[in-house]
Design a protein around this motif. Structure first.
Motif, mmCIF file in Angstrom:
data_model
loop_
_atom_site.group_PDB
_atom_site.id
_atom_site.type_symbol
_atom_site.label_atom_id
_atom_site.label_comp_id
_atom_site.label_asym_id
_atom_site.label_seq_id
_atom_site.Cartn_x
_atom_site.Cartn_y
_atom_site.Cartn_z
ATOM 1 N N UNK A 91 0.823 -1.213 0.000
ATOM 2 C CA UNK A 91 0.000 0.000 0.000
ATOM 3 C C UNK A 91 0.855 1.260 0.000
ATOM 4 N N UNK A 92 2.080 1.172 0.550
ATOM 5 C CA UNK A 92 2.969 2.330 0.557
ATOM 6 C C UNK A 92 3.528 2.597 -0.839
ATOM 7 N N UNK A 93 3.711 1.546 -1.623
ATOM 8 C CA UNK A 93 4.110 1.724 -3.019
ATOM 9 C C UNK A 93 2.907 2.164 -3.845
ATOM 10 N N UNK A 94 1.735 1.621 -3.537
ATOM 11 C CA UNK A 94 0.510 1.999 -4.255
ATOM 12 C C UNK A 94 0.210 3.484 -4.112
ATOM 13 N N UNK A 95 0.712 4.109 -3.040
ATOM 14 C CA UNK A 95 0.454 5.536 -2.819
ATOM 15 C C UNK A 95 1.142 6.427 -3.850
ATOM 16 N N UNK A 96 2.046 5.854 -4.669
ATOM 17 C CA UNK A 96 2.614 6.625 -5.793
ATOM 18 C C UNK A 96 1.506 7.068 -6.749
ATOM 19 N N UNK A 97 0.366 6.426 -6.703
ATOM 20 C CA UNK A 97 -0.754 6.848 -7.548
ATOM 21 C C UNK A 97 -1.088 8.320 -7.334
ATOM 22 N N UNK A 98 -0.775 8.832 -6.146
ATOM 23 C CA UNK A 98 -1.062 10.230 -5.842
ATOM 24 C C UNK A 98 -0.240 11.224 -6.631
ATOM 25 N N UNK A 99 0.876 10.794 -7.232
ATOM 26 C CA UNK A 99 1.683 11.686 -8.072
ATOM 27 C C UNK A 99 1.638 11.239 -9.526
ATOM 28 N N UNK A 100 0.664 10.397 -9.856
ATOM 29 C CA UNK A 100 0.597 9.806 -11.200
ATOM 30 C C UNK A 100 -0.785 10.004 -11.816
ATOM 31 N N UNK A 101 -1.177 11.263 -12.097
ATOM 32 C CA UNK A 101 -2.489 11.477 -12.707
ATOM 33 C C UNK A 101 -2.616 10.879 -14.102
ATOM 34 N N UNK A 102 -1.487 10.561 -14.735
ATOM 35 C CA UNK A 102 -1.523 9.957 -16.074
ATOM 36 C C UNK A 102 -1.701 8.442 -16.024
ATOM 37 N N UNK A 103 -1.752 7.889 -14.803
ATOM 38 C CA UNK A 103 -1.984 6.458 -14.668
ATOM 39 C C UNK A 103 -0.971 5.790 -13.770
ATOM 40 N N UNK A 104 -1.436 4.787 -13.010
ATOM 41 C CA UNK A 104 -0.563 4.049 -12.096
ATOM 42 C C UNK A 104 -0.995 2.592 -12.065
ATOM 43 N N UNK A 105 -0.012 1.714 -11.963
ATOM 44 C CA UNK A 105 -0.283 0.291 -11.777
ATOM 45 C C UNK A 105 0.714 -0.298 -10.810
ATOM 46 N N UNK A 106 0.296 -1.272 -10.015
ATOM 47 C CA UNK A 106 1.149 -1.903 -9.006
ATOM 48 C C UNK A 106 1.315 -3.382 -9.319
ATOM 49 N N UNK A 107 2.563 -3.854 -9.231
ATOM 50 C CA UNK A 107 2.867 -5.267 -9.383
ATOM 51 C C UNK A 107 3.551 -5.758 -8.115
ATOM 52 N N UNK A 108 3.027 -6.816 -7.516
ATOM 53 C CA UNK A 108 3.628 -7.432 -6.337
ATOM 54 C C UNK A 108 4.172 -8.791 -6.752
ATOM 55 N N UNK A 109 5.466 -8.990 -6.522
ATOM 56 C CA UNK A 109 6.116 -10.243 -6.885
ATOM 57 C C UNK A 109 6.615 -10.957 -5.632
ATOM 58 N N UNK A 110 6.728 -12.283 -5.675
ATOM 59 C CA UNK A 110 7.260 -13.004 -4.512
ATOM 60 C C UNK A 110 8.681 -12.550 -4.198
ATOM 61 N N UNK A 111 8.991 -12.478 -2.907
ATOM 62 C CA UNK A 111 10.354 -12.145 -2.512
ATOM 63 C C UNK A 111 10.415 -10.947 -1.600
ATOM 64 N N UNK A 112 11.634 -10.617 -1.186
ATOM 65 C CA UNK A 112 11.871 -9.527 -0.261
ATOM 66 C C UNK A 112 12.292 -8.252 -0.957
ATOM 67 N N UNK A 113 13.166 -7.481 -0.298
ATOM 68 C CA UNK A 113 13.570 -6.190 -0.834
ATOM 69 C C UNK A 113 14.321 -6.337 -2.157
ATOM 70 N N UNK A 114 14.978 -7.462 -2.345
ATOM 71 C CA UNK A 114 15.681 -7.708 -3.610
ATOM 72 C C UNK A 114 15.023 -8.852 -4.375
ATOM 73 N N UNK A 115 13.697 -8.800 -4.414
ATOM 74 C CA UNK A 115 12.918 -9.752 -5.212
ATOM 75 C C UNK A 115 13.386 -9.778 -6.661
ATOM 76 N N UNK A 116 13.921 -8.659 -7.156
ATOM 77 C CA UNK A 116 14.274 -8.560 -8.568
ATOM 78 C C UNK A 116 15.470 -9.421 -8.948
ATOM 79 N N UNK A 117 16.131 -10.016 -7.981
ATOM 80 C CA UNK A 117 17.153 -11.019 -8.308
ATOM 81 C C UNK A 117 16.488 -12.370 -8.578
ATOM 82 N N UNK A 118 15.744 -12.860 -7.606
ATOM 83 C CA UNK A 118 15.136 -14.181 -7.739
ATOM 84 C C UNK A 118 14.025 -14.201 -8.782
ATOM 85 N N UNK A 119 13.339 -13.087 -8.957
ATOM 86 C CA UNK A 119 12.224 -13.008 -9.904
ATOM 87 C C UNK A 119 12.613 -12.194 -11.130
#
Length: 250
Positions: A206-234
């Motif tokens: 929800x804290x990442x989803x709050x970026x929608x407040x600065x994105x009047x042109x559109x916002x989307x959220x993706x949640x992937x398995x893993x921790x702070x460095x999910x982008x290694x494993x995923x």
């Protein structure tokens, strides 16, 4: 700086033909351009990847690292000017997300250039930021925090000589994050995509989803398995997602 000139600030994974779009990757605190090496040609023959090379690490290890996000962003905005004739998207992880946000604001205000897309990963929205200062108490606290988050190869931290090489950049980046407090979010002229690991120990979806407040042109959220460095494993899942976002609009 002409495009044929190598920028000390940007590692460029050039495409064979002039690119349709460029993707600038901004690393986390203590990270480097090398973190995105296997992204270099992952998005198609018409997408050129750029990775930010901050001072104080890798090729720039002998340089004094910068200690504010504003300094990093000002330098990057200037370096990007020769590249602005081609549409630009930005992906920033953790600290890199704040650098990406500030960069988007500067490009709009100073160069009348709007990003095609800003992608923010594992970072609270600007108005929710709560600077973490615990790691500034000394080397032990700083190293404990880096190990907890898992962003730096443990071998570098366990080897005393290597640790002394990487610590100044890590310390400078964590200081930059600590000095970047919450601020009223200024809306961007581009859409924003947020990413977060489902098990991130510090950042909730929800804290990442709050970026929608600065994105009047559109916002989307993706949640992937893993921790702070999910982008290694995923990595493959994330690259596939980004590739789809960067594909030509039909």
């Amino acid at each position: 700086m002409a495009l044929g000139t190598t920028s000390i600030w940007l590692r460029r994974y050039a495409t064979a033909a002039p690119p349709r779009l460029r993707l600038l990757c901004l690393p986390h605190a203590g990270g480097s351009a090398g973190f995105f090496h296997d992204w270099g040609h992952a998005f198609g023959d018409d997408v050129e990847v750029l990775a930010a090379r901050y001072p104080g690490r890798q090729e720039r290890i002998a340089e004094e690292p910068l200690t504010s996000i504003e300094e990093l962003t000002d330098a990057l905005a200037d370096e990007l000017v020769p590249y602005l004739g081609t549409p630009l998207a930005v992906f920033g992880h953790s600290m890199g997300a704040s650098v990406g946000y500030e960069l988007a604001l500067r490009l709009e205000a100073r160069h009348h250039t709007t990003l095609d897309l800003l992608m923010v990963s594992c970072r609270k929205a600007p108005h929710l930021l709560t600077p973490r200062t615990a790691a500034l108490g000394g080397d032990t606290a700083l190293l404990d925090e880096v190990r907890r988050l898992g962003g730096t190869d443990a071998a570098l931290l366990d080897d005393e000589d290597l640790r002394e090489l990487v610590l100044p950049a890590i310390r400078a980046d964590f200081a930059a994050v600590a000095r970047y407090p919450a601020r009223p979010g200024v809306p961007l002229g581009c859409p924003v995509a947020g990413f977060v690991g489902a098990d991130d120990p510090d950042i909730r979806a929800d804290e990442v989803a709050a970026w929608a407040g600065v994105a009047p042109k559109g916002f989307g959220l993706t949640v992937l398995p893993g921790g702070h460095f999910y982008l290694r494993d995923r990595r493959d899942d994330l690259v596939r997602d980004i590739r789809a976002r960067l594909a030509p609009k039909r």
